[in-house]
Write an enzyme that holds these catalytic residues in place. Sequence first.
Site, PDB file in Angstrom:
ATOM      1  CG  HIS A 307      -2.092   0.913   1.060  1.00 16.45           C
ATOM      2  ND1 HIS A 307      -2.025   2.252   1.296  1.00 16.45           N
ATOM      3  CD2 HIS A 307      -3.347   0.646   0.625  1.00 16.45           C
ATOM      4  CE1 HIS A 307      -3.205   2.780   1.030  1.00 16.45           C
ATOM      5  NE2 HIS A 307      -4.028   1.835   0.614  1.00 16.45           N
ATOM      6  CG  ASP A 364      -8.628  -4.241  -2.902  1.00 14.51           C
ATOM      7  OD1 ASP A 364      -9.819  -4.080  -2.613  1.00 14.51           O
ATOM      8  OD2 ASP A 364      -7.933  -3.365  -3.447  1.00 14.51           O
TER       9      ASP A 364
HETATM   10  N1  CMC Z   1       4.194  -7.590  -4.897  1.00 16.23           N
HETATM   11  C1  CMC Z   1       5.550  -7.579  -5.041  1.00 16.23           C
HETATM   12  N2  CMC Z   1       6.325  -6.487  -4.849  1.00 16.23           N
HETATM   13  C2  CMC Z   1       5.692  -5.355  -4.497  1.00 16.23           C
HETATM   14  C3  CMC Z   1       4.301  -5.289  -4.332  1.00 16.23           C
HETATM   15  C4  CMC Z   1       3.552  -6.458  -4.545  1.00 16.23           C
HETATM   16  N3  CMC Z   1       2.227  -6.449  -4.403  1.00 16.23           N
HETATM   17  N4  CMC Z   1       3.951  -4.024  -3.992  1.00 16.23           N
HETATM   18  C5  CMC Z   1       5.085  -3.324  -3.951  1.00 16.23           C
HETATM   19  N5  CMC Z   1       6.156  -4.120  -4.246  1.00 16.23           N
HETATM   20  C6  CMC Z   1       7.564  -3.734  -4.240  1.00 16.23           C
HETATM   21  C7  CMC Z   1       7.914  -2.902  -5.477  1.00 16.23           C
HETATM   22  O1  CMC Z   1       8.356  -3.716  -6.543  1.00 16.23           O
HETATM   23  C8  CMC Z   1       9.001  -2.009  -4.927  1.00 16.23           C
HETATM   24  O2  CMC Z   1      10.177  -2.765  -4.846  1.00 16.23           O
HETATM   25  P1  CMC Z   1      11.624  -2.054  -5.090  1.00 16.23           P
HETATM   26  O3  CMC Z   1      11.750  -1.038  -4.000  1.00 16.23           O
HETATM   27  O4  CMC Z   1      12.607  -3.170  -5.000  1.00 16.23           O
HETATM   28  O5  CMC Z   1      11.550  -1.444  -6.456  1.00 16.23           O
HETATM   29  C9  CMC Z   1       8.547  -1.708  -3.494  1.00 16.23           C
HETATM   30  O6  CMC Z   1       7.766  -2.862  -3.121  1.00 16.23           O
HETATM   31  C10 CMC Z   1       7.722  -0.452  -3.350  1.00 16.23           C
HETATM   32  O7  CMC Z   1       6.589  -0.550  -4.218  1.00 16.23           O
HETATM   33  P2  CMC Z   1       6.011   0.650  -5.080  1.00 16.23           P
HETATM   34  O8  CMC Z   1       5.317   0.077  -6.266  1.00 16.23           O
HETATM   35  O9  CMC Z   1       7.094   1.664  -5.323  1.00 16.23           O
HETATM   36  O10 CMC Z   1       4.967   1.262  -4.053  1.00 16.23           O
HETATM   37  P3  CMC Z   1       3.773   2.217  -4.397  1.00 16.23           P
HETATM   38  O11 CMC Z   1       3.452   2.937  -3.153  1.00 16.23           O
HETATM   39  O12 CMC Z   1       4.071   3.038  -5.617  1.00 16.23           O
HETATM   40  O13 CMC Z   1       2.588   1.207  -4.804  1.00 16.23           O
HETATM   41  C11 CMC Z   1       0.778  -0.313  -4.645  1.00 16.23           C
HETATM   42  C12 CMC Z   1       1.596   0.778  -3.926  1.00 16.23           C
HETATM   43  C13 CMC Z   1      -0.475  -0.594  -3.816  1.00 16.23           C
HETATM   44  C14 CMC Z   1       0.330   0.197  -6.020  1.00 16.23           C
HETATM   45  C15 CMC Z   1       1.647  -1.581  -4.786  1.00 16.23           C
HETATM   46  O14 CMC Z   1       1.991  -2.065  -3.512  1.00 16.23           O
HETATM   47  C16 CMC Z   1       0.955  -2.691  -5.586  1.00 16.23           C
HETATM   48  O15 CMC Z   1       1.049  -2.698  -6.825  1.00 16.23           O
HETATM   49  N6  CMC Z   1       0.205  -3.641  -4.902  1.00 16.23           N
HETATM   50  C17 CMC Z   1      -0.574  -4.647  -5.595  1.00 16.23           C
HETATM   51  C18 CMC Z   1      -1.892  -4.032  -6.073  1.00 16.23           C
HETATM   52  C19 CMC Z   1      -2.869  -3.827  -4.943  1.00 16.23           C
HETATM   53  O16 CMC Z   1      -3.078  -4.708  -4.113  1.00 16.23           O
HETATM   54  N7  CMC Z   1      -3.513  -2.632  -4.940  1.00 16.23           N
HETATM   55  C20 CMC Z   1      -4.566  -2.325  -3.961  1.00 16.23           C
HETATM   56  C21 CMC Z   1      -4.171  -1.238  -3.017  1.00 16.23           C
HETATM   57  S1  CMC Z   1      -5.301  -1.142  -1.593  1.00 16.23           S
HETATM   58  C22 CMC Z   1      -6.838  -0.693  -2.277  1.00 16.23           C
HETATM   59  C23 CMC Z   1      -6.869   0.718  -2.630  1.00 16.23           C
HETATM   60  O17 CMC Z   1      -7.260   1.535  -1.754  1.00 16.23           O
HETATM   61  O18 CMC Z   1      -6.549   1.076  -3.762  1.00 16.23           O
END
Ligand code: CMC
Length: 428
Positions: A307, A364
Amino acid sequence: MSETAQIKLSENTYDFPVITGTENEKAVDISKLRDLSGYITLDTGYKNTGATKSAITFLDGEKGILRYRGYSIEQLAEKSNFIEVAFLLIYGELPTEKQVADFQNEISHHTLVHEDMKKFFDGFPSHSHPMGQLGSLVCSLSAFYPESLKLNQTEAEINQTIIKMLAKMSTIVSWIYKKSFGHPVIYPKNKYDYVSNFLHMTFGQRTEDVEIDPVLVDVMNKLLILHADHEQNCSTSTVRIVGSSDCNLYASISAGISALWGPLHGGANQAVIEMLEQIKEDGGDTQKWIAKAKDKNDPFRLMGFGHRVYKNFDPRAKIIKKACDDVLEKLGVNDPVLEIAKQLEEVALKDDYFVQRKLYPNVDFYSGIIYRALGFPTDMFTVLFALGRLPGWIAQWKEMKENKEPIGRPRQVYTGYTERDYVEMQAR
Ligand code: CMC
């Protein structure tokens, strides 16, 4: 003395006020930065940017706190119901008995949607995604209820549109569900409360007056409350920014629905179940899929994990996980993907990759398993998220208007070509 921040750019130093929120959150107010210095800030994805001051929802991602108007999500999920929470979010206080009865009554009297809206369903290809249908139908409400387009509306006029939006959303969502099976729609009944009416239009019978299962009513209330607001997330920011152009409520909400659809946001609940199904069909080896999620050369991500703001745990996920166990037991449903979800969580929470990056199950991760147990098809899940998020979007749109916020218009750092001369076709 009030706190200030200094920014030094080349030879010049500028002072900026520090704003402190009621929960002691600090922000540097850089609204005069460009006027004073000619510089702008750059923050792709708005990871450090406060877009507004808001009194609706407080969230502390480190401590796993979520409160609507000061009330904890745990208390609201346990003691309140969706319509009361909707009132709280939109109008700022918990309603009295009379206020909530009037609110419910007004909504009940607007649940019918214009009959011509049913014609849209003839035009959508069969099996078109419910979120695409929802966004179009909600935007189309502005055509059927054009009084919402009037500029400079009175408080009473705005309130009427808010009531209609809440009322018609549940009818539209249940009609999308019905039409996805080719079934005739069921009309709303004023005797039901909001959630019961929704369940009646979704799972009820056309002719018989069947009693709505209280287990379903209870869990649906809980799920909708948990999704009702989440401060300045992607879809809510979209609603505020679209509304800031003086765009009507229906179109602003429709834009929020589009933003919610993506699998990185609300679409994750559908993606989670699809992922769990895929893992099950592949033999259920959770270690293998955890390894895939960690592999930077593999696009696979563990859906329902991680998140932007929660870096310890998502309080909604805790409540939903428990509700999931309770509901499946009460409904006598045995869903094998629940076991896979629990295994994935267990493995991931001990794995350095997830621990170091502070990745935990989000709202989710378990919600889809509940929706499925209730009888919703997978592609309806994000529509249910939208139904829950609606009062939050409305509250945020209303606050943005009441605060008379300026039109949202970020700047950019241009990285393209500098000026060059047009090249005639023959010379290219
Ligand atoms: N699986 C594997 N690696 C992950 C995941 C995941 N679900 N989420 C983040 N990471 C890794 C990412 O690759 C990165 O690694 P590194 O630092 O080595 O490059 C690190 O963790 C930070 O991730 P980020 O993508 O920079 O973080 P963000 O804040 O931009 O993204 C997120 C947040 C929710 C989009 C992301 O965690 C994700 O894609 N999760 C899966 C989709 C999901 O479940 N979304 C629902 C969110 S809750 C409902 C809502 O309110 O929207």
